[in-house]
Design an enzyme around this catalytic site. Structure first.
Site, mmCIF file in Angstrom:
data_model
loop_
_atom_site.group_PDB
_atom_site.id
_atom_site.type_symbol
_atom_site.label_atom_id
_atom_site.label_comp_id
_atom_site.label_asym_id
_atom_site.label_seq_id
_atom_site.Cartn_x
_atom_site.Cartn_y
_atom_site.Cartn_z
ATOM 1 N N ASP A 6 0.848 -0.806 0.183
ATOM 2 C CA ASP A 6 -0.312 -0.240 -0.099
ATOM 3 C C ASP A 6 0.711 1.271 0.404
ATOM 4 O OD1 ASP A 6 -2.515 1.569 0.601
ATOM 5 O OD2 ASP A 6 -1.888 2.071 2.658
ATOM 6 N N SER A 7 0.280 2.572 -0.057
ATOM 7 C CA SER A 7 1.258 3.675 -0.249
ATOM 8 C C SER A 7 1.565 4.116 1.371
ATOM 9 C CB SER A 7 -0.051 4.520 -0.627
ATOM 10 O OG SER A 7 -0.976 4.795 -0.185
ATOM 11 N N TYR A 38 -0.898 9.240 -2.402
ATOM 12 C CA TYR A 38 -1.021 8.418 -3.739
ATOM 13 C C TYR A 38 -1.646 8.839 -4.915
ATOM 14 C CZ TYR A 38 2.998 4.546 -3.956
ATOM 15 O OH TYR A 38 4.091 3.945 -4.231
ATOM 16 N N GLY A 39 -2.904 8.990 -3.730
ATOM 17 C CA GLY A 39 -4.273 9.948 -4.204
ATOM 18 C C GLY A 39 -4.398 10.813 -5.042
ATOM 19 N N ASN A 70 -6.548 0.433 -3.242
ATOM 20 C CA ASN A 70 -7.673 1.013 -4.551
ATOM 21 C C ASN A 70 -6.200 1.623 -5.815
ATOM 22 O OD1 ASN A 70 -10.401 0.633 -4.103
ATOM 23 N ND2 ASN A 70 -8.868 0.643 -2.504
ATOM 24 N N THR A 71 -6.125 3.033 -5.251
ATOM 25 C CA THR A 71 -5.348 3.797 -6.349
ATOM 26 C C THR A 71 -4.060 3.154 -6.708
ATOM 27 O OG1 THR A 71 -5.698 4.965 -4.264
ATOM 28 C CG2 THR A 71 -4.493 6.219 -6.276
ATOM 29 N N CYS A 188 -10.972 2.864 -0.925
ATOM 30 C CA CYS A 188 -9.350 2.867 -0.265
ATOM 31 C C CYS A 188 -9.699 2.987 0.959
ATOM 32 C CB CYS A 188 -9.564 4.822 0.099
ATOM 33 S SG CYS A 188 -7.844 5.249 0.697
ATOM 34 N N THR A 189 -8.234 1.432 1.071
ATOM 35 C CA THR A 189 -8.317 0.985 2.281
ATOM 36 C C THR A 189 -7.533 1.759 3.778
ATOM 37 O OG1 THR A 189 -5.768 0.870 1.531
ATOM 38 C CG2 THR A 189 -7.488 -0.833 0.729
ATOM 39 N N HIS A 190 -7.719 2.565 2.903
ATOM 40 C CA HIS A 190 -7.060 3.596 4.744
ATOM 41 C C HIS A 190 -8.263 4.470 4.952
ATOM 42 C CE1 HIS A 190 -2.842 4.903 3.310
ATOM 43 N NE2 HIS A 190 -2.758 5.481 4.025
#
Ligand code: DGL
Length: 273
Positions: A6-7, A38-39, A70-71, A188-190
């Protein structure tokens, strides 16, 4: 090991669910915290960063990598699968988080009006609309970018009073755009780390879909259908962490997100590697 990328910290929400469902495997998590979020980056930048991360996880022995972002899934997954893997090593696999989420959403919505809360990159990529159209053509999706949400999580502000303003603004915004929405995808996983605030501003009766359990179930089903890949995964129940930020900083935050002690190693993702 199963590589999880992930970012930043968001992928930990996916990792936690994968370890709950499939505790026997070994996991290697990589957070590109130094370059998150990253978004709002361009396609080229997200693709380059994601490929560097995947190559690092391959180099460290992961035959399978999950883009728990997701990004990155929206902007880089297809190109990496189709263009890069055949050159790097055709026996390795990279999977994303969008498809399992879309598969899960179909049976959950009654009004067939779904909202997508995600980064600008994910919303503008149209990946969710495209996948939903393929699987559930009767579903109408409305997207809402939430540009401040990832920085709130990355800076450990997700529980602060300031976060209320940004969460309220976006949740009320999407419900105004389509009041018939009965299912909100946290794309978004955040975002599960902001769950308390999201619940607070979501109208009663609207279901909030976090991806972790669906991605974990999808991984379990993938491994059942691909015994050749499953046989290559070591099974000692371990979890190691890599970060492009300082290891100390990552350990402190990740421990809070994972509810356990975390030992991390700093890694440099070389430009153009
Ligand atoms: N967790 C990433 C996602 O699922 C956040 C992207 C970002 O860094 O903006 O999209």
């Amino acid at each position: 090991m199963i590589g999880v990328f992930d970012s930043g910290y968001g992928g930990l929400t996916i990792l936690r669910q994968m370890r709950q469902l499939l505790p026997q495997y070994d996991y290697l998590y990589l957070g590109d915290n130094a370059r998150a979020p990253y978004g709002s980056h361009s396609f080229e930048v997200i693709y380059k960063y994601t490929l560097q991360a995947v190559e690092e996880l391959f180099r460290r022995g992961c035959p399978l990598v999950i883009l728990a972002c997701n990004t990155a899934s929206a902007k880089a997954l297809r190109t990496i699968q189709e263009r890069d893997i055949p050159h790097i090593d055709p026996s390795r696999r990279v999977l994303g988080v969008i498809r399992p989420t879309v598969e899960a959403v179909g049976p959950l919505t009654h009004t067939r009006h779904v909202g997508l809360l995600a980064t600008a990159g994910t919303v503008n990529s149209g990946s969710y609309s495209m996948e939903l159209r393929k699987l559930w053509p009767d579903i109408q999706v409305t997207g809402q970018a939430c540009p401040m949400w990832v920085p709130l999580v990355e800076n450990y502000e997700f529980d602060s009073p300031g976060a209320d303003y940004f969460v309220k603004k976006r949740v009320e915004g999407i419900m105004r755009l389509d009041p018939d929405i009965d299912t909100l995808i946290l794309g978004c996983t955040h975002y599960p780390l902001l769950m308390n605030k999201i619940v607070k501003y979501t109208p009663p009766g609207v279901r909030i879909v976090a991806q972790g359990e669906y991605v974990a179930q999808s991984l379990a089903s993938y491994l059942q259908r691909h015994p050749d890949m499953e046989a290559r995964l070591t099974q000692h129940g371990t979890c190691h962490y890599l970060t492009t930020e300082s290891a100390d900083k990552f350990e402190q935050s990740a421990a809070l997100f994972m509810h356990e002690m975390v030992k991390a190693e700093h890694v440099e993702l070389a430009a153009g590697c």
